[in-house]
Design a protein around this motif. Structure first.
Motif, PDB file in Angstrom:
ATOM      1  N   THR A  15      -9.040  40.993  12.046  1.00 21.03           N
ATOM      2  CA  THR A  15      -7.972  39.991  11.932  1.00 21.03           C
ATOM      3  C   THR A  15      -6.714  40.464  12.659  1.00 21.03           C
TER       4      THR A  15
ATOM      5  N   ALA B 128      -5.998  38.509   4.155  1.00 17.15           N
ATOM      6  CA  ALA B 128      -6.719  39.456   5.009  1.00 17.15           C
ATOM      7  C   ALA B 128      -5.807  40.589   5.448  1.00 17.15           C
TER       8      ALA B 128
ATOM      9  N   TYR C  26      -6.161  33.486   4.927  1.00 15.38           N
ATOM     10  CA  TYR C  26      -7.159  32.534   5.387  1.00 15.38           C
ATOM     11  C   TYR C  26      -7.314  31.446   4.330  1.00 15.38           C
TER      12      TYR C  26
ATOM     13  N   SER D  24     -15.220  47.983   5.595  1.00 20.16           N
ATOM     14  CA  SER D  24     -15.551  46.621   5.984  1.00 20.16           C
ATOM     15  C   SER D  24     -14.706  45.615   5.193  1.00 20.16           C
TER      16      SER D  24
ATOM     17  N   CYS E  65     -11.461  45.022   5.462  1.00 14.78           N
ATOM     18  CA  CYS E  65     -10.079  45.404   5.132  1.00 14.78           C
ATOM     19  C   CYS E  65      -9.055  44.715   6.030  1.00 14.78           C
ATOM     20  N   GLY E  66      -9.532  43.981   7.062  1.00 14.56           N
ATOM     21  CA  GLY E  66      -8.576  43.207   7.870  1.00 14.56           C
ATOM     22  C   GLY E  66      -8.411  43.688   9.308  1.00 14.56           C
ATOM     23  N   LYS E  67      -9.251  44.598   9.758  1.00 14.17           N
ATOM     24  CA  LYS E  67      -9.093  45.207  11.088  1.00 14.17           C
ATOM     25  C   LYS E  67      -9.228  44.180  12.219  1.00 14.17           C
TER      26      LYS E  67
HETATM   27  N1  LIG Z   1     -12.100  32.796   9.408  1.00 16.99           N
HETATM   28  C1  LIG Z   1     -12.014  33.317   8.187  1.00 16.99           C
HETATM   29  N2  LIG Z   1     -11.861  32.521   7.099  1.00 16.99           N
HETATM   30  C2  LIG Z   1     -11.742  33.033   5.847  1.00 16.99           C
HETATM   31  N3  LIG Z   1     -11.756  34.345   5.576  1.00 16.99           N
HETATM   32  C3  LIG Z   1     -11.924  35.195   6.608  1.00 16.99           C
HETATM   33  C4  LIG Z   1     -12.063  34.731   7.969  1.00 16.99           C
HETATM   34  N4  LIG Z   1     -12.185  35.815   8.774  1.00 16.99           N
HETATM   35  C5  LIG Z   1     -12.151  36.890   7.975  1.00 16.99           C
HETATM   36  N5  LIG Z   1     -11.984  36.541   6.674  1.00 16.99           N
HETATM   37  C6  LIG Z   1     -11.845  37.449   5.528  1.00 16.99           C
HETATM   38  O1  LIG Z   1     -10.706  38.253   5.753  1.00 16.99           O
HETATM   39  C7  LIG Z   1     -10.942  39.591   5.354  1.00 16.99           C
HETATM   40  C8  LIG Z   1     -10.739  40.527   6.546  1.00 16.99           C
HETATM   41  O2  LIG Z   1     -11.720  40.271   7.526  1.00 16.99           O
HETATM   42  P1  LIG Z   1     -11.837  41.096   8.879  1.00 16.99           P
HETATM   43  O3  LIG Z   1     -12.904  40.483   9.682  1.00 16.99           O
HETATM   44  O4  LIG Z   1     -10.476  41.201   9.484  1.00 16.99           O
HETATM   45  O5  LIG Z   1     -12.278  42.527   8.324  1.00 16.99           O
HETATM   46  P2  LIG Z   1     -12.758  43.850   9.117  1.00 16.99           P
HETATM   47  O6  LIG Z   1     -11.908  44.960   8.620  1.00 16.99           O
HETATM   48  O7  LIG Z   1     -12.762  43.582  10.581  1.00 16.99           O
HETATM   49  O8  LIG Z   1     -14.250  44.055   8.577  1.00 16.99           O
HETATM   50  P3  LIG Z   1     -15.564  44.660   9.326  1.00 16.99           P
HETATM   51  O9  LIG Z   1     -15.390  46.156   9.349  1.00 16.99           O
HETATM   52  O10 LIG Z   1     -16.681  44.235   8.413  1.00 16.99           O
HETATM   53  O11 LIG Z   1     -15.634  44.050  10.689  1.00 16.99           O
HETATM   54  C9  LIG Z   1     -12.346  39.617   4.776  1.00 16.99           C
HETATM   55  O12 LIG Z   1     -12.236  39.472   3.373  1.00 16.99           O
HETATM   56  C10 LIG Z   1     -13.009  38.401   5.402  1.00 16.99           C
HETATM   57  O13 LIG Z   1     -14.004  37.898   4.554  1.00 16.99           O
END
Ligand SMILES: Nc1ncnc2c1ncn2[C@@H]1O[C@H](COP(=O)(O)OP(=O)(O)OP(=O)(O)O)[C@@H](O)[C@H]1O
Ligand SMILES: [Mg+2]
Length: 370
Positions: free
Chosen positions: A45, A19, A13, A39, A41-43
Motif C-alpha cells: 500500500t 492499511a 480501504y 504479510s 502490514c501495509g508495505k
Molecule cells: N484494495 C484493497 N481493499 C481493501 N483492503 C485492502 C486492499 N488492498 C490491501 N488491503 C488490506 O490492507 C492491508 C495491507 O495490505 P498490503 O497489501 O499493503 O500488505 P503487505 O504488507 O504488502 O502484505 P504482503 O506481504 O502479504 O504483500 C491488508 O490488511 C490488506 O488485506
C-alpha cells in the motif's frame, strides 16, 4: 535530487481496514530504504501511494520538493518493479527492455543506447535476443530491473522482487541488486518480509507492523538497539529469547526476577529502570548472548536448564532448553559441541547485551541509553 517524503499518511480501504496508520517516512536522495514487516502490514500500500496507484486517505506524499498527491502515476517519474516480473513472453529481452521507451516515443538510437547501457550494467548483454521463457528466474529478474533502469526514473520502488527465486538464487540476486544500486545511486524503496534481505540491503530499515512504523534506523541499530519487543523479535535467527518477570531492587542492585531465577542487571540499567521498580517487564536476550560457559563478570547470571533438543546446522548448533521454572530458552553453540538432549546444563546470560521491554507484543524497550 529526489528525496521521498511521506507526512502523516493514512490509508483506509473500504470496509474500514486501516492499511497504513499515520506514516512519517523520509528517504534521502540516493538512499536505499527497506520497508520490512509481516504479510498484510501495509508495505505494498505504501509503494502504491508513492507510485500514485492509490490515493492516501490523508497526509502528503512528496517526491523531490514537490507534493505529488494530485499528480498522475505517469507524471511522477517513479517506477515499480513487482514480484512477478510480467515480462512480455512474445518479445525478446531487448524488446522488453525497450518497450517503455518505445511507447513514450523515444528516438530509436536513444533507446538502443539506453538498453545497451542497462544490459552492460546488469551483465545480460548476451541475452538480448532471447525470449523470457528461455531465461532462468534470476535472469528474468535482471531483465525486469533493466526495463526499469532504461527509463531513468527519479525513484525505484521494489515490491518483493526476489520472492519467486530459490534460496541460493535470492542470495546472488540480492548482492546484484545492492551492487546495481551502488552504481546507479537512484533513490530506492524496497519492500520485503524477509529480515535478512532487509538487514543486508538497506541503508536504513523501516519496520512496519499493522500499518504502524515500529522503528526507522540503520540495520545495525535495528538489531542492537531495537525500539520495542516486536522489532527485537523480528530480526535474528534463532529469534531473541523473551522471559517474563519483575524488576526489583535489593541491596542497591537491580535484579530481574522470574518465578525461580534472579539475574543481576548491569549498572547502566539500574539507573535507567529506577522508575520501573517492582513492575512486570520482559527480559529479551539473543541466543548468541547466552553461553554454556561462565562469562567473566556475569557469574551471577546463571540459570539451570535441561536440554530438550540439539539442532546441528553445520555452521552452529541450536540448543533448545527448559529452565527449572519451565521457561523455554534457545542458545547457539559451536558445531562441535557435546551438549546432548536430556543433559542438565547451566547457562550464563551476558546481560550487557540484554534488553528490558514493557509487557505486550510491541512493548517499548525501556533499557536503551539514548
Ligand atoms: N484494495 C484493497 N481493499 C481493501 N483492503 C485492502 C486492499 N488492498 C490491501 N488491503 C488490506 O490492507 C492491508 C495491507 O495490505 P498490503 O497489501 O499493503 O500488505 P503487505 O504488507 O504488502 O502484505 P504482503 O506481504 O502479504 O504483500 C491488508 O490488511 C490488506 O488485506
Ligand atoms: Mg505486498
Amino acid at each position: 535530487m529526489a528525496q521521498v517524503l511521506l507526512e502523516n499518511v493514512t490509508k483506509l480501504y473500504d470496509g474500514n481496514v486501516t492499511a497504513v496508520n499515520n506514516l512519517n517516512l523520509e528517504v534521502a536522495d540516493r538512499q536505499l530504504m527497506v520497508i520490512v514487516g509481516p504479510s498484510g502490514c501495509g508495505k505494498t500500500t505504501i509503494l502504491r501511494m508513492i507510485a500514485g496507484l492509490e490515493k492516501p486517505t490523508s497526509g502528503t506524499v512528496a517526491i523531490g520538493d514537490k507534493i505529488v498527491n494530485d499528480i498522475t502515476p505517469n507524471n511522477r517519474d517513479v517506477i515499480m518493479v513487482f514480484q512477478n516480473y510480467a515480462l512480455y513472453p512474445h518479445m525478446t529481452v531487448f524488446e522488453n527492455m525497450a518497450f517503455g521507451l518505445k511507447i513514450r516515443k523515444y528516438p530509436k538510437n536513444e533507446i538502443k543506447k539506453r538498453v545497451a547501457e542497462a544490459a552492460m550494467l546488469l551483465d545480460i548483454e548476451n541475452l538480448l535476443d532471447r525470449r523470457p521463457k528461455t531465461l532462468s528466474g534470476g535472469q528474468r529478474q535482471r531483465v525486469a530491473v533493466g526495463r526499469a533502469i532504461v527509463r531513468k526514473p527519479k525513484v525505484f520502488l521494489f515490491d518483493e522482487p526476489l520472492s519467486n527465486l530459490d534460496a541460493k538464487m535470492r542470495t546472488t540476486a540480492r548482492a546484484e541488486l545492492k551492487a546495481m544500486h551502488n552504481k546507479i545511486q537512484t533513490t530506492s524503496i524496497y519492500v520485503t518480509h524477509d529480515q535478512v534481505e532487509a538487514m543486508t540491503l538497506g541503508d536504513r530499515i523501516c519496520v512496519l507492523y499493522n500499518g504502524i512504523v515500529q522503528q526507522i534506523a540503520p540495520p545495525q541499530q535495528v538489531y542492537n538497539k531495537p525500539a520495542n519487543a516486536f522489532v527485537a523479535g523480528f530480526f535474528g535467527t534463532p529469534a531473541m529469547n523473551f522471559l517474563d518477570g519483575l524488576i526489583q531492587y535489593r541491596n542497591d542492585n537491580a535484579y530481574f526476577i522470574t518465578n525461580t531465577e534472579a539475574v543481576l542487571l548491569p549498572p547502566r540499567m539500574k539507573t535507567l529502570l529506577a522508575t520501573y521498580k517492582d513492575r512486570q517487564a520482559v527480559l529479551g536476550i539473543r541466543p548468541e548472548d547466552i553461553s554454556s560457559q561462565p562469562i567473566s563478570g556475569q557469574n551471577k547470571n546463571a540459570i539451570a536448564c535441561t536440554v530438550t533438543v540439539a539442532e546441528p546446522l553445520g555452521v552452529r548448533t541450536n540448543i533448545y532448553l527448559k529452565s527449572i521454572s519451565g521457561r523455554k530458552i534457545i542458545i547457539t553453540a559451536s558445531p562441535y559441541t557435546n551438549i546432548r538432549p536430556d543433559q542438565r546444563i547451566t547457562i550464563y546470560l551476558n546481560l550487557e547485551y540484554a534488553h528490558i521491554f514493557e509487557p505486550g507484543e510491541t512493548g517499548r524497550n525501556i533499557s536503551l541509553d539514548t
